[in-house]
Design a protein around this motif. Sequence first.
Motif, PDB file in Angstrom:
ATOM      1  N   ASP A 135       3.867   5.632 -10.158  1.00  0.00           N
ATOM      2  CA  ASP A 135       2.589   5.782  -9.453  1.00  0.00           C
ATOM      3  C   ASP A 135       2.145   4.435  -8.885  1.00  0.00           C
ATOM      4  N   LYS A 136       1.891   4.412  -7.581  1.00  0.00           N
ATOM      5  CA  LYS A 136       1.456   3.195  -6.904  1.00  0.00           C
ATOM      6  C   LYS A 136       0.409   3.538  -5.846  1.00  0.00           C
ATOM      7  N   GLY A 137      -0.483   2.596  -5.579  1.00  0.00           N
ATOM      8  CA  GLY A 137      -1.323   2.696  -4.405  1.00  0.00           C
ATOM      9  C   GLY A 137      -0.543   2.161  -3.213  1.00  0.00           C
ATOM     10  N   VAL A 138      -0.678   2.823  -2.063  1.00  0.00           N
ATOM     11  CA  VAL A 138       0.053   2.405  -0.859  1.00  0.00           C
ATOM     12  C   VAL A 138      -0.925   2.286   0.303  1.00  0.00           C
ATOM     13  N   ILE A 139      -0.977   1.112   0.895  1.00  0.00           N
ATOM     14  CA  ILE A 139      -1.848   0.840   2.040  1.00  0.00           C
ATOM     15  C   ILE A 139      -0.960   0.481   3.223  1.00  0.00           C
ATOM     16  N   VAL A 140      -1.215   1.101   4.365  1.00  0.00           N
ATOM     17  CA  VAL A 140      -0.425   0.823   5.572  1.00  0.00           C
ATOM     18  C   VAL A 140      -1.334   0.264   6.648  1.00  0.00           C
ATOM     19  N   ILE A 141      -0.901  -0.838   7.245  1.00  0.00           N
ATOM     20  CA  ILE A 141      -1.587  -1.458   8.380  1.00  0.00           C
ATOM     21  C   ILE A 141      -0.569  -1.615   9.491  1.00  0.00           C
ATOM     22  N   LEU A 142      -0.881  -1.136  10.681  1.00  0.00           N
ATOM     23  CA  LEU A 142       0.063  -1.217  11.788  1.00  0.00           C
ATOM     24  C   LEU A 142       0.271  -2.667  12.219  1.00  0.00           C
ATOM     25  N   ALA A 143       1.511  -2.967  12.609  1.00  0.00           N
ATOM     26  CA  ALA A 143       1.860  -4.320  13.046  1.00  0.00           C
ATOM     27  C   ALA A 143       1.524  -4.475  14.528  1.00  0.00           C
ATOM     28  N   GLU A 144       0.253  -4.530  14.807  1.00  0.00           N
ATOM     29  CA  GLU A 144      -0.220  -4.638  16.189  1.00  0.00           C
ATOM     30  C   GLU A 144      -0.451  -6.099  16.558  1.00  0.00           C
ATOM     31  N   ASP A 145      -0.623  -6.330  17.861  1.00  0.00           N
ATOM     32  CA  ASP A 145      -0.922  -7.685  18.320  1.00  0.00           C
ATOM     33  C   ASP A 145      -2.177  -8.193  17.622  1.00  0.00           C
ATOM     34  N   GLY A 146      -2.120  -9.426  17.183  1.00  0.00           N
ATOM     35  CA  GLY A 146      -3.287 -10.017  16.542  1.00  0.00           C
ATOM     36  C   GLY A 146      -3.253  -9.962  15.040  1.00  0.00           C
ATOM     37  N   ALA A 159      -6.243 -10.226  -2.914  1.00  0.00           N
ATOM     38  CA  ALA A 159      -7.105  -9.098  -3.275  1.00  0.00           C
ATOM     39  C   ALA A 159      -6.576  -8.321  -4.478  1.00  0.00           C
ATOM     40  N   GLY A 160      -5.336  -8.633  -4.902  1.00  0.00           N
ATOM     41  CA  GLY A 160      -4.794  -7.959  -6.073  1.00  0.00           C
ATOM     42  C   GLY A 160      -3.602  -7.065  -5.810  1.00  0.00           C
ATOM     43  N   ALA A 161      -3.026  -7.124  -4.597  1.00  0.00           N
ATOM     44  CA  ALA A 161      -1.856  -6.305  -4.296  1.00  0.00           C
ATOM     45  C   ALA A 161      -0.669  -6.732  -5.152  1.00  0.00           C
ATOM     46  N   ALA A 162       0.226  -5.766  -5.423  1.00  0.00           N
ATOM     47  CA  ALA A 162       1.396  -6.043  -6.253  1.00  0.00           C
ATOM     48  C   ALA A 162       2.619  -6.411  -5.423  1.00  0.00           C
ATOM     49  N   ASP A 163       2.687  -5.909  -4.183  1.00  0.00           N
ATOM     50  CA  ASP A 163       3.861  -6.164  -3.354  1.00  0.00           C
ATOM     51  C   ASP A 163       3.482  -5.971  -1.893  1.00  0.00           C
ATOM     52  N   PHE A 164       4.282  -6.566  -1.012  1.00  0.00           N
ATOM     53  CA  PHE A 164       3.999  -6.537   0.428  1.00  0.00           C
ATOM     54  C   PHE A 164       5.324  -6.419   1.157  1.00  0.00           C
ATOM     55  N   MET A 165       5.407  -5.482   2.118  1.00  0.00           N
ATOM     56  CA  MET A 165       6.639  -5.294   2.871  1.00  0.00           C
ATOM     57  C   MET A 165       6.321  -5.081   4.347  1.00  0.00           C
ATOM     58  N   SER A 166       7.297  -5.390   5.201  1.00  0.00           N
ATOM     59  CA  SER A 166       7.134  -5.209   6.642  1.00  0.00           C
ATOM     60  C   SER A 166       8.423  -4.647   7.220  1.00  0.00           C
ATOM     61  N   ASP A 167       8.288  -3.726   8.207  1.00  0.00           N
ATOM     62  CA  ASP A 167       9.486  -3.208   8.867  1.00  0.00           C
ATOM     63  C   ASP A 167       9.439  -3.424  10.378  1.00  0.00           C
ATOM     64  N   GLY A 168       8.491  -4.226  10.835  1.00  0.00           N
ATOM     65  CA  GLY A 168       8.364  -4.479  12.258  1.00  0.00           C
ATOM     66  C   GLY A 168       7.326  -3.608  12.922  1.00  0.00           C
ATOM     67  N   ASP A 169       7.181  -2.362  12.464  1.00  0.00           N
ATOM     68  CA  ASP A 169       6.188  -1.444  13.020  1.00  0.00           C
ATOM     69  C   ASP A 169       4.907  -1.413  12.201  1.00  0.00           C
ATOM     70  N   ALA A 170       5.048  -1.662  10.911  1.00  0.00           N
ATOM     71  CA  ALA A 170       3.890  -1.553  10.022  1.00  0.00           C
ATOM     72  C   ALA A 170       4.075  -2.465   8.819  1.00  0.00           C
ATOM     73  N   PHE A 171       2.951  -2.833   8.219  1.00  0.00           N
ATOM     74  CA  PHE A 171       2.936  -3.569   6.961  1.00  0.00           C
ATOM     75  C   PHE A 171       2.560  -2.592   5.857  1.00  0.00           C
ATOM     76  N   VAL A 172       3.349  -2.578   4.798  1.00  0.00           N
ATOM     77  CA  VAL A 172       3.110  -1.662   3.679  1.00  0.00           C
ATOM     78  C   VAL A 172       2.768  -2.491   2.451  1.00  0.00           C
ATOM     79  N   ILE A 173       1.585  -2.219   1.900  1.00  0.00           N
ATOM     80  CA  ILE A 173       1.057  -2.987   0.768  1.00  0.00           C
ATOM     81  C   ILE A 173       0.993  -2.073  -0.445  1.00  0.00           C
ATOM     82  N   TYR A 174       1.618  -2.507  -1.543  1.00  0.00           N
ATOM     83  CA  TYR A 174       1.630  -1.716  -2.770  1.00  0.00           C
ATOM     84  C   TYR A 174       0.661  -2.311  -3.788  1.00  0.00           C
ATOM     85  N   THR A 175      -0.052  -1.436  -4.483  1.00  0.00           N
ATOM     86  CA  THR A 175      -0.991  -1.860  -5.513  1.00  0.00           C
ATOM     87  C   THR A 175      -0.800  -1.014  -6.765  1.00  0.00           C
TER      88      THR A 175
END
Length: 243
Positions: A135-146, A159-175
């Motif tokens: 069980d994990k919290g998953v936050i997605v933020i699009l990899a947009e300009d800026g 902020a307390g995130a456990a892990d951070f990943m990027s695939d070029g299209d989006a950033f995926v933050i695990y908590t």
Amino acid sequence: MSGHSKWNNIKNKKAKTDAQKAKVFTRIGKEIVMAVRAGGGNPDTNGKLRDLIAKAKSLNVPNDNIERAIKKAVGDDSVTYEEIYYEGYGPSGVAVIVETATDNRNRTASDVRHYFDKYGGNLGQSGCVSYLFEDKGVIVILAEDGVDEDALMEAALDAGAADFMSDGDAFVIYTETSDLSAVREALEGAGYTIESAENDKIPSNYITLESEDDIKNMNLLIEHLEDNDDVQNIYHNWENCDE
């Protein structure tokens, strides 16, 4: 789980919501009703409700629908939903967890068992596959300009995130599941636009289906489960689920 796979799953889910808005609104409404009855109707003191409101808004659920679900939970206890998880295996041993919210457990159990049996799987006992998921919290933020990756990663970890990943299209933050609200609110407060934020079950390993029959049956199993009004979420470890 790779950020790429997670983002593909979210894109697929969002694409389906465009064609199935009524079902999405109903499912979110059920979740809100259960959250209110468990922790009250004030999102300031009910973290689960606060997360669900944010999730509903990310799926374009109208505010009227959200408010109506909260009022229904507070003022009408004629219908009680029970949260039940079913576990089993799809074709070639794909692990599947089905999250349901039902007012008739016999009906729901019968339906879920029928889908597994019909499409090459089998429904198992509680715990038979849940050990394969975390069980994990998953936050997605699009990899947009800026959006600066390094700055976002620093803000997320601070902020307390456990892990951070990027695939070029989006950033995926695990908590951790208990930290999802705090991390989401911190990132929103820092000016980031959240594409989605919810608790999820992340597989520890994946299965790739090779045969066309297995792929067809797994798709049909998921499709019929998604069409069932009692089913809230489906979790699985099928790797090539875009096929």
